[in-house]
Scaffold this active site. Structure first.
Site, short mmCIF file in Angstrom:
data_model
loop_
_atom_site.label_atom_id
_atom_site.label_comp_id
_atom_site.label_asym_id
_atom_site.label_seq_id
_atom_site.Cartn_x
_atom_site.Cartn_y
_atom_site.Cartn_z
N ASP A 29 -9.23 -37.28 -43.15
CA ASP A 29 -9.32 -38.60 -42.52
C ASP A 29 -10.09 -38.59 -41.20
O ASP A 29 -9.79 -39.37 -40.29
CB ASP A 29 -7.90 -39.19 -42.30
CG ASP A 29 -7.12 -39.28 -43.59
OD1 ASP A 29 -7.75 -39.51 -44.64
OD2 ASP A 29 -5.89 -39.10 -43.54
N GLY A 50 -9.24 -40.72 -49.48
CA GLY A 50 -9.46 -42.15 -49.22
C GLY A 50 -10.50 -42.25 -48.13
O GLY A 50 -10.25 -41.86 -46.99
N HIS A 51 -11.69 -42.66 -48.50
CA HIS A 51 -12.81 -42.69 -47.56
C HIS A 51 -13.20 -44.14 -47.28
O HIS A 51 -13.50 -44.89 -48.21
CB HIS A 51 -14.02 -41.92 -48.13
CG HIS A 51 -13.74 -40.46 -48.32
ND1 HIS A 51 -14.66 -39.58 -48.82
CD2 HIS A 51 -12.63 -39.73 -48.06
CE1 HIS A 51 -14.12 -38.37 -48.86
NE2 HIS A 51 -12.90 -38.44 -48.41
N LYS A 67 -15.14 -39.16 -42.63
CA LYS A 67 -16.25 -38.64 -43.44
C LYS A 67 -16.98 -39.78 -44.16
O LYS A 67 -18.21 -39.78 -44.26
CB LYS A 67 -15.71 -37.64 -44.49
CG LYS A 67 -15.06 -36.42 -43.88
CD LYS A 67 -14.41 -35.53 -44.92
CE LYS A 67 -13.20 -36.12 -45.62
NZ LYS A 67 -11.99 -36.30 -44.78
N THR A 87 -5.12 -43.90 -45.93
CA THR A 87 -5.97 -44.79 -46.72
C THR A 87 -5.53 -44.82 -48.18
O THR A 87 -5.68 -45.81 -48.87
CB THR A 87 -7.44 -44.30 -46.64
OG1 THR A 87 -7.76 -44.10 -45.26
CG2 THR A 87 -8.42 -45.27 -47.24
N ASN A 89 -6.78 -38.19 -54.27
CA ASN A 89 -5.96 -37.97 -53.07
C ASN A 89 -6.76 -38.40 -51.84
O ASN A 89 -6.22 -38.74 -50.81
CB ASN A 89 -5.52 -36.50 -52.95
CG ASN A 89 -6.64 -35.50 -53.15
OD1 ASN A 89 -7.75 -35.84 -53.55
ND2 ASN A 89 -6.37 -34.23 -52.89
N GLN A 106 -10.78 -34.27 -48.03
CA GLN A 106 -9.78 -33.56 -47.24
C GLN A 106 -10.45 -32.92 -46.00
O GLN A 106 -11.43 -33.45 -45.52
CB GLN A 106 -9.04 -32.51 -48.08
CG GLN A 106 -8.13 -33.10 -49.14
CD GLN A 106 -8.84 -33.63 -50.37
OE1 GLN A 106 -9.61 -32.93 -50.99
NE2 GLN A 106 -8.59 -34.87 -50.75
N LEU A 118 -14.08 -41.83 -30.95
CA LEU A 118 -14.01 -41.63 -29.50
C LEU A 118 -13.44 -42.88 -28.83
O LEU A 118 -12.68 -42.80 -27.86
CB LEU A 118 -15.42 -41.32 -28.96
CG LEU A 118 -15.51 -40.99 -27.48
CD1 LEU A 118 -14.71 -39.73 -27.15
CD2 LEU A 118 -16.96 -40.82 -27.03
P1 GDP Z 1 -12.16 -40.05 -44.29
O1 GDP Z 1 -11.09 -39.78 -45.28
O2 GDP Z 1 -12.57 -38.83 -43.53
O3 GDP Z 1 -13.34 -40.78 -44.86
O4 GDP Z 1 -11.50 -41.04 -43.21
P2 GDP Z 1 -10.59 -42.34 -43.52
O5 GDP Z 1 -11.46 -43.40 -44.02
O6 GDP Z 1 -9.39 -41.96 -44.31
O7 GDP Z 1 -10.04 -42.66 -42.08
C1 GDP Z 1 -10.90 -42.91 -41.01
C2 GDP Z 1 -10.58 -44.30 -40.44
O8 GDP Z 1 -11.25 -44.44 -39.20
C3 GDP Z 1 -11.11 -45.44 -41.29
O9 GDP Z 1 -10.23 -46.54 -41.15
C4 GDP Z 1 -12.47 -45.76 -40.68
O10 GDP Z 1 -12.87 -47.11 -40.88
C5 GDP Z 1 -12.18 -45.51 -39.23
N1 GDP Z 1 -13.29 -45.04 -38.40
C6 GDP Z 1 -14.27 -44.16 -38.71
N2 GDP Z 1 -15.01 -43.88 -37.61
C7 GDP Z 1 -14.46 -44.61 -36.60
C8 GDP Z 1 -14.74 -44.72 -35.21
O11 GDP Z 1 -15.63 -44.08 -34.66
N3 GDP Z 1 -13.94 -45.55 -34.48
C9 GDP Z 1 -12.91 -46.25 -35.03
N4 GDP Z 1 -12.19 -47.02 -34.24
N5 GDP Z 1 -12.61 -46.15 -36.35
C10 GDP Z 1 -13.37 -45.33 -37.10
P1 IMO Z 2 -9.47 -37.49 -47.21
O1 IMO Z 2 -10.61 -37.07 -48.10
C1 IMO Z 2 -5.58 -36.50 -45.44
C2 IMO Z 2 -2.87 -34.04 -47.88
C3 IMO Z 2 -1.60 -34.69 -48.37
C4 IMO Z 2 -0.67 -33.50 -48.39
C5 IMO Z 2 -1.59 -32.37 -48.85
C6 IMO Z 2 -1.49 -32.05 -50.35
O2 IMO Z 2 -9.22 -38.95 -47.18
O3 IMO Z 2 -9.63 -36.89 -45.86
P2 IMO Z 2 -2.38 -33.34 -52.50
O4 IMO Z 2 -2.07 -34.71 -53.01
O5 IMO Z 2 -3.81 -33.10 -52.21
O6 IMO Z 2 -1.79 -32.25 -53.36
O7 IMO Z 2 -1.58 -33.25 -51.10
O8 IMO Z 2 -2.91 -32.79 -48.55
N1 IMO Z 2 -4.13 -34.76 -48.22
C7 IMO Z 2 -4.85 -35.47 -47.34
N2 IMO Z 2 -4.63 -35.77 -46.05
N3 IMO Z 2 -6.73 -36.91 -46.03
C8 IMO Z 2 -6.98 -36.59 -47.31
O9 IMO Z 2 -8.17 -36.86 -47.91
C9 IMO Z 2 -6.01 -35.87 -48.04
N4 IMO Z 2 -5.94 -35.43 -49.32
C10 IMO Z 2 -4.80 -34.74 -49.41
O10 IMO Z 2 -1.15 -35.69 -47.48
O11 IMO Z 2 -0.25 -33.19 -47.09
MG MG Z 3 -9.16 -40.43 -45.78
#
Ligand code: GDP
Ligand code: IMO
Ligand code: MG
Length: 426
Positions: free
Chosen positions: A13, A40-41, A16, A297, A38, A222, A330
């Site tokens: 999270d 969520g981007h 990415k 997510t 698993n 992840q 940031l």
């Molecule tokens: P990922 O799994 O690495 O793609 O990240 P997620 O989407 O799960 O979580 C990142 C969250 O941060 C999302 O809600 C994005 O919209 C948000 N996000 C990404 N970059 C920024 C940033 O620079 N500032 C803020 N405030 N939110 C951001």
């Molecule tokens: P993105 O790509 C954050 C965590 C789960 C749990 C562990 C094992 O959005 O960054 P699983 O279902 O993979 O067997 O769970 O990994 N986990 C994540 N945490 N972001 C993710 O993906 C994750 N995918 C799995 O919460 O702790």
């Molecule tokens: Mg995510």
């Protein structure tokens, strides 16, 4: 010929999805290489907010080929829902390709994920419940069904009989409900019909693109600290989230890799169980969670929040060989007051700067914190380094030193344009 890996540097999270979307402007293809739904981007643009679980985040652009690579485990039900959502937004999904070598997450994998978590009791991992671990177990045990088999179902019925008998024996251990092979076969036929056109061999496609000089982004899921080998085992996922996984999970060989970017949040979060030395169990942690809406997510669970952990970040940079780092969120630290960074751990009275391999040792580590002056002038939405408040620049420079590689991009908001390109990366 270049390929660029975009890897989560922490526990997932990190943002990415936003960074892949930003970089796709200059790339011709995006390949997801590991994990499943698993992940969520999030991508935010003028059309709204998109949450991707399996489809590469580049799909919102009109031009790139988007590939679900061989290293991914695919839940057909989840994927079909995602495709449907994209079509409703009038996004052209004909550019989606699914590797015929990717594995299928079957309904019994999802059931087993839940049953195994329950059986672990207080030692539950806090998985996303999407069947990821059991699907990778079957892949490694050579019991798996690959996406290619959905396209060519000859023999699948007989194979399912044997597979389901084996799975039901496993499910019975946990007093779970058995599955019916014929019913699963019918479901496979439906998936074959609905997904067949997307399923292809991807090796030649990728090879041809690289040969003509296209830039390919390898989209990580992840983060390094959830990697099966390099993460905080057993509190990890079941795939390779690090650069090794980008190679094996995409079929792009290492000589094509021109850049390896590590994405880090300006602080740390973690969902699920496992050690997190810089976790903030106080008002500051709650403030970060609420102002940044740190909720999963995929599962909606609250994310655990803490200060930036530079010991973990340096370790992550070393196992991945990051050519540069990307710092996201940031803006979340704007106006928060003094900001701290965990620069070492205190373990049994001693100061250590190496990231321990044992989860129980890491659990005993206390953070050694360095304090930085906070900033009141917002960084939110900024696009130029020169506009960053002096204190934020000092913070970024120190993180750069601690991670041990240059920071090439700073993200100051969820939208594509809320980005500082410190130096070009593609
Ligand atoms: P990922 O799994 O690495 O793609 O990240 P997620 O989407 O799960 O979580 C990142 C969250 O941060 C999302 O809600 C994005 O919209 C948000 N996000 C990404 N970059 C920024 C940033 O620079 N500032 C803020 N405030 N939110 C951001
Ligand atoms: P993105 O790509 C954050 C965590 C789960 C749990 C562990 C094992 O959005 O960054 P699983 O279902 O993979 O067997 O769970 O990994 N986990 C994540 N945490 N972001 C993710 O993906 C994750 N995918 C799995 O919460 O702790
Ligand atoms: Mg995510």
């Amino acid at each position: 010929m270049p390929a660029y890996a975009i890897i989560g540097g922490q526990w997932g999270d990190e943002g990415k999805g936003k960074i892949v979307d930003f970089l796709t402007a200059d790339a011709q293809a995006v390949v997801r290489f590991s994990g499943g739904n698993n992940a969520g981007h999030t991508v935010m643009n003028d059309e709204g907010e998109f949450k991707f679980h399996l489809v590469p985040s580049g799909i919102v652009w009109p031009h790139p080929i988007c590939i679900i690579g061989n290293g991914v485990v695919v839940d057909p039900v989840g994927l079909l829902a995602e495709i449907d959502g994209l079509q409703r937004h009038k996004i052209d999904v004909s550019r989606l390709v699914i590797s015929d070598r990717a594995h299928v997450i079957m309904p019994y994998h999802i059931a087993l994920d839940g049953l195994e978590e329950k059986a672990r009791g207080k030692d539950a991992l806090g998985t996303t419940g999407r069947g990821i671990g059991p699907a990778y177990m079957d892949k490694v045990a050579r019991w798996g069904i690959r996406m290619g088999e959905l396209k060519d179902v000859v023999g699948l019925r007989a194979r399912l009989e044997a597979l389901v008998a084996q799975k039901n024996a496993h499910i019975k251990l946990y007093d779970g409900e058995p599955f019916d092979a014929s019913e699963l076969y019918e479901r496979c036929l439906a998936w074959s019909e609905q997904l067949g056109d997307y399923i292809q061999p991807t090796e030649a496609l990728i090879e041809d693109m690289l040969a003509r000089g296209d830039a390919i982004l390898l989209e990580g899921a992840q983060g390094a600290l959830l990697d099966l080998d390099h993460g905080t085992y057993p509190y990890v996922t079941s795939s390779s989230a690090t650069v090794g996984g980008a190679i094996t999970g995409s079929g792009v060989h290492p000589r094509h890799l021109k850049g390896i970017m590590g994405v880090f949040k300006a602080y740390t979060t973690r969902v699920g169980a496992g050690p997190m030395p810089s976790e903030l169990d106080d008002e500051v942690g709650n403030t970060i969670r609420e102002r940044a809406w740190e909720y999963g997510t995929t599962t909606g669970r609250p994310r655990r929040c803490g200060w930036f952990d530079a010991v973990a970040a340096r370790y992550s940079a070393s196992v991945n060989g990051f050519t540069s780092a990307v710092l996201t969120r940031l803006d979340v630290l704007d106006g928060l007051g003094p900001v701290k960074v965990c620069v070492a751990y205190k373990l049994d009275g001693e100061i250590i700067t190496r990231f321990p391999s044992s989860a129980s040792v890491l659990e005993r580590c206390e953070p050694v914190l360095e304090e930085f002056e906070g900033w009141d002038n917002p960084t939110a939405g900024l696009q130029n380094m020169k506009d960053l408040p002096r204190q934020a620049k000092t913070y970024v420079r120190r993180l750069e030193d601690l991670i041990g590689c240059p920071i090439s991009i700073i993200s100051t908001g969820p939208k594509r344009e809320e980005t500082v390109l410190v130096h070009p990366v593609l």
